[in-house]
Write a protein that holds these residues in place. Structure first.
Motif, PDB file in Angstrom:
ATOM      1  N   GLN A  17      -3.714  11.723 -12.686  1.00  0.00           N
ATOM      2  CA  GLN A  17      -2.343  11.311 -12.380  1.00  0.00           C
ATOM      3  C   GLN A  17      -2.323   9.910 -11.782  1.00  0.00           C
ATOM      4  N   ALA A  18      -3.306   9.603 -10.933  1.00  0.00           N
ATOM      5  CA  ALA A  18      -3.380   8.268 -10.337  1.00  0.00           C
ATOM      6  C   ALA A  18      -3.537   7.201 -11.415  1.00  0.00           C
ATOM      7  N   GLU A  19      -4.348   7.484 -12.402  1.00  0.00           N
ATOM      8  CA  GLU A  19      -4.546   6.521 -13.487  1.00  0.00           C
ATOM      9  C   GLU A  19      -3.296   6.374 -14.332  1.00  0.00           C
ATOM     10  N   ASP A  20      -2.554   7.466 -14.511  1.00  0.00           N
ATOM     11  CA  ASP A  20      -1.292   7.396 -15.266  1.00  0.00           C
ATOM     12  C   ASP A  20      -0.265   6.520 -14.528  1.00  0.00           C
ATOM     13  N   VAL A  21      -0.158   6.718 -13.215  1.00  0.00           N
ATOM     14  CA  VAL A  21       0.774   5.914 -12.421  1.00  0.00           C
ATOM     15  C   VAL A  21       0.345   4.455 -12.436  1.00  0.00           C
ATOM     16  N   SER A  22      -0.953   4.233 -12.300  1.00  0.00           N
ATOM     17  CA  SER A  22      -1.491   2.873 -12.325  1.00  0.00           C
ATOM     18  C   SER A  22      -1.167   2.180 -13.644  1.00  0.00           C
ATOM     19  N   LYS A  23      -1.336   2.892 -14.741  1.00  0.00           N
ATOM     20  CA  LYS A  23      -1.050   2.316 -16.058  1.00  0.00           C
ATOM     21  C   LYS A  23       0.423   1.938 -16.186  1.00  0.00           C
ATOM     22  N   LEU A  31       0.851  -1.194   0.000  1.00  0.00           N
ATOM     23  CA  LEU A  31       0.000   0.000   0.000  1.00  0.00           C
ATOM     24  C   LEU A  31       0.881   1.236   0.000  1.00  0.00           C
ATOM     25  N   ILE A  32       0.651   2.118  -0.967  1.00  0.00           N
ATOM     26  CA  ILE A  32       1.385   3.380  -1.042  1.00  0.00           C
ATOM     27  C   ILE A  32       0.382   4.517  -0.940  1.00  0.00           C
ATOM     28  N   THR A  33       0.493   5.337   0.093  1.00  0.00           N
ATOM     29  CA  THR A  33      -0.363   6.518   0.182  1.00  0.00           C
ATOM     30  C   THR A  33       0.328   7.685  -0.515  1.00  0.00           C
ATOM     31  N   GLY A  34      -0.481   8.593  -1.058  1.00  0.00           N
ATOM     32  CA  GLY A  34       0.098   9.725  -1.781  1.00  0.00           C
ATOM     33  C   GLY A  34       0.805   9.307  -3.045  1.00  0.00           C
ATOM     34  N   ALA A  35       0.216   8.353  -3.764  1.00  0.00           N
ATOM     35  CA  ALA A  35       0.889   7.760  -4.924  1.00  0.00           C
ATOM     36  C   ALA A  35       0.924   8.666  -6.147  1.00  0.00           C
ATOM     37  N   THR A  36       0.264   9.826  -6.076  1.00  0.00           N
ATOM     38  CA  THR A  36       0.350  10.759  -7.197  1.00  0.00           C
ATOM     39  C   THR A  36       1.426  11.823  -6.966  1.00  0.00           C
ATOM     40  N   GLY A  37       2.008  11.842  -5.779  1.00  0.00           N
ATOM     41  CA  GLY A  37       3.083  12.790  -5.510  1.00  0.00           C
ATOM     42  C   GLY A  37       4.378  12.343  -6.154  1.00  0.00           C
ATOM     43  N   GLY A  38       5.370  13.204  -6.148  1.00  0.00           N
ATOM     44  CA  GLY A  38       6.635  12.884  -6.807  1.00  0.00           C
ATOM     45  C   GLY A  38       7.279  11.626  -6.271  1.00  0.00           C
ATOM     46  N   VAL A  39       7.427  11.528  -4.952  1.00  0.00           N
ATOM     47  CA  VAL A  39       8.068  10.354  -4.355  1.00  0.00           C
ATOM     48  C   VAL A  39       7.148   9.144  -4.425  1.00  0.00           C
ATOM     49  N   GLY A  40       5.853   9.346  -4.165  1.00  0.00           N
ATOM     50  CA  GLY A  40       4.911   8.234  -4.207  1.00  0.00           C
ATOM     51  C   GLY A  40       4.836   7.584  -5.572  1.00  0.00           C
ATOM     52  N   ALA A  41       4.757   8.401  -6.613  1.00  0.00           N
ATOM     53  CA  ALA A  41       4.677   7.874  -7.975  1.00  0.00           C
ATOM     54  C   ALA A  41       5.972   7.158  -8.362  1.00  0.00           C
ATOM     55  N   ALA A  42       7.104   7.774  -8.050  1.00  0.00           N
ATOM     56  CA  ALA A  42       8.392   7.151  -8.379  1.00  0.00           C
ATOM     57  C   ALA A  42       8.553   5.827  -7.650  1.00  0.00           C
ATOM     58  N   LEU A  46      -0.247  -3.763  -5.983  1.00  0.00           N
ATOM     59  CA  LEU A  46      -0.120  -2.398  -5.483  1.00  0.00           C
ATOM     60  C   LEU A  46      -1.490  -1.786  -5.238  1.00  0.00           C
ATOM     61  N   SER A  47      -1.712  -1.300  -4.034  1.00  0.00           N
ATOM     62  CA  SER A  47      -2.869  -0.464  -3.742  1.00  0.00           C
ATOM     63  C   SER A  47      -2.353   0.968  -3.676  1.00  0.00           C
ATOM     64  N   LEU A  48      -2.782   1.787  -4.619  1.00  0.00           N
ATOM     65  CA  LEU A  48      -2.258   3.148  -4.738  1.00  0.00           C
ATOM     66  C   LEU A  48      -3.317   4.148  -4.292  1.00  0.00           C
ATOM     67  N   HIS A  49      -3.018   4.856  -3.221  1.00  0.00           N
ATOM     68  CA  HIS A  49      -3.957   5.846  -2.694  1.00  0.00           C
ATOM     69  C   HIS A  49      -3.701   7.216  -3.319  1.00  0.00           C
ATOM     70  N   TYR A  50      -4.786   7.928  -3.565  1.00  0.00           N
ATOM     71  CA  TYR A  50      -4.684   9.321  -3.995  1.00  0.00           C
ATOM     72  C   TYR A  50      -5.841  10.096  -3.374  1.00  0.00           C
ATOM     73  N   HIS A  51      -5.716  11.407  -3.369  1.00  0.00           N
ATOM     74  CA  HIS A  51      -6.778  12.243  -2.796  1.00  0.00           C
ATOM     75  C   HIS A  51      -7.689  12.793  -3.879  1.00  0.00           C
ATOM     76  N   SER A  52      -7.125  13.620  -4.797  1.00  0.00           N
ATOM     77  CA  SER A  52      -7.979  14.292  -5.774  1.00  0.00           C
ATOM     78  C   SER A  52      -7.491  14.206  -7.216  1.00  0.00           C
ATOM     79  N   ASN A  53      -6.230  13.866  -7.428  1.00  0.00           N
ATOM     80  CA  ASN A  53      -5.674  13.871  -8.786  1.00  0.00           C
ATOM     81  C   ASN A  53      -5.902  12.508  -9.451  1.00  0.00           C
TER      82      ASN A  53
END
Length: 242
Positions: free
Chosen positions: A41-47, A8-19, A31-38
């Motif tokens: 970006q979350a879908e891009d990281v997921s892809k 589980l990664i929280t803040g997965a749309t942030g710079g460090v979270g995404a990397a 991977l369970s990827l948490h995001y708040h509002s973006n």
């Protein structure tokens, strides 16, 4: 077929979270990827993670909310083996000018939510006698910073949480660590003008900001089996700054 490790990664749309998500992605992990509002970006990281073979699930919730952690837990499809908490944001301003709402929101994201989330995930790790917990702290949690007093206090509290919890769960085979980066090439630096950014770089012996990928590399090591004797540590990655 072997069971995939659930990270589980929280803040997965942030710079460090995404990397970190992309660096960890492989056919061996879920991977369970948490995001708040973006969401975009979350879908891009997921892809990007799926293209590397990972099974990916997106989780949306607001960790500033008092119910945020409960909402996150409800969306998990299975127990978590590794928690990587990178959710966060900066808050600048004189302490005397901060509102109660700003203070509560900041503490919720940077201190209360990581504690509550860890508390919820620990029973599974303890029962298995294995687990990794990694928190993203900050240089200001170690040294403190004027004009970011509340943020420094939250990260300092997080550091103490890491050190104390590691002692409590080490007998159960669980490692708890944090990384405290210095200045990084992320959106948090966007508040500074180019001239201000250069002044910051001039203060750093390495002469540059760190890259999210460099933090992700350290996270990978701390959540790997090679780091099993590293516990309760605040790893400072700052180019010899401070």
């Amino acid at each position: 077929m072997s069971v995939r490790k659930h990270i589980l990664i929280t803040g997965a749309t942030g710079g460090v979270g995404a990397a970190t998500a992309i660096a960890l992605a492989s056919p061996e992990v879920l991977l369970s990827l948490h995001y708040h509002s973006n969401k975009e970006q979350a879908e891009d990281v997921s892809k990007a993670c799926r293209e590397l073979g990972a099974e990916v699930y997106l989780i949306q919730c607001n960790l500033r909310s008092s119910t945020g952690v409960d909402e996150l837990i409800e969306q998990l499809i299975m127990p978590v083996d590794t928690l990587i908490y990178t959710a966060g944001y900066s808050l600048q301003g004189l302490l005397t000018e901060l509102t109660d709402t700003e203070l509560t929101d900041l503490m919720s994201v940077h201190l209360f939510s990581p504690i509550k989330l860890t508390r919820a995930l620990l029973p599974h790790m303890i029962s298995k006698k294995v687990g990794k917990i990694m928190m993203l702290s900050s240089i200001w949690g170690v040294t403190g910073a004027s004009y970011e007093v509340a943020y420094s206090a939250a990260k300092g509290g997080l550091n103490s949480f890491v050190k104390a919890l590691a002692k409590e769960v080490a007998p159960s085979g669980i490692q708890v660590n944090a990384i405290a980066p210095g200045a990084l090439e992320t959106n948090m630096m966007a508040i500074y003008e180019p001239g201000e950014q250069q002044q910051l770089k001039d203060e750093i012996p390495a002469g540059r900001f760190g890259k999210p990928e460099e933090i992700a590399d350290a996270v990978l090591f701390l959540v790997s089996e090679q780091s099993n004797y590293i516990n309760g540590q605040i790893i400072e990655i700052n180019g010899a700054w401070h």
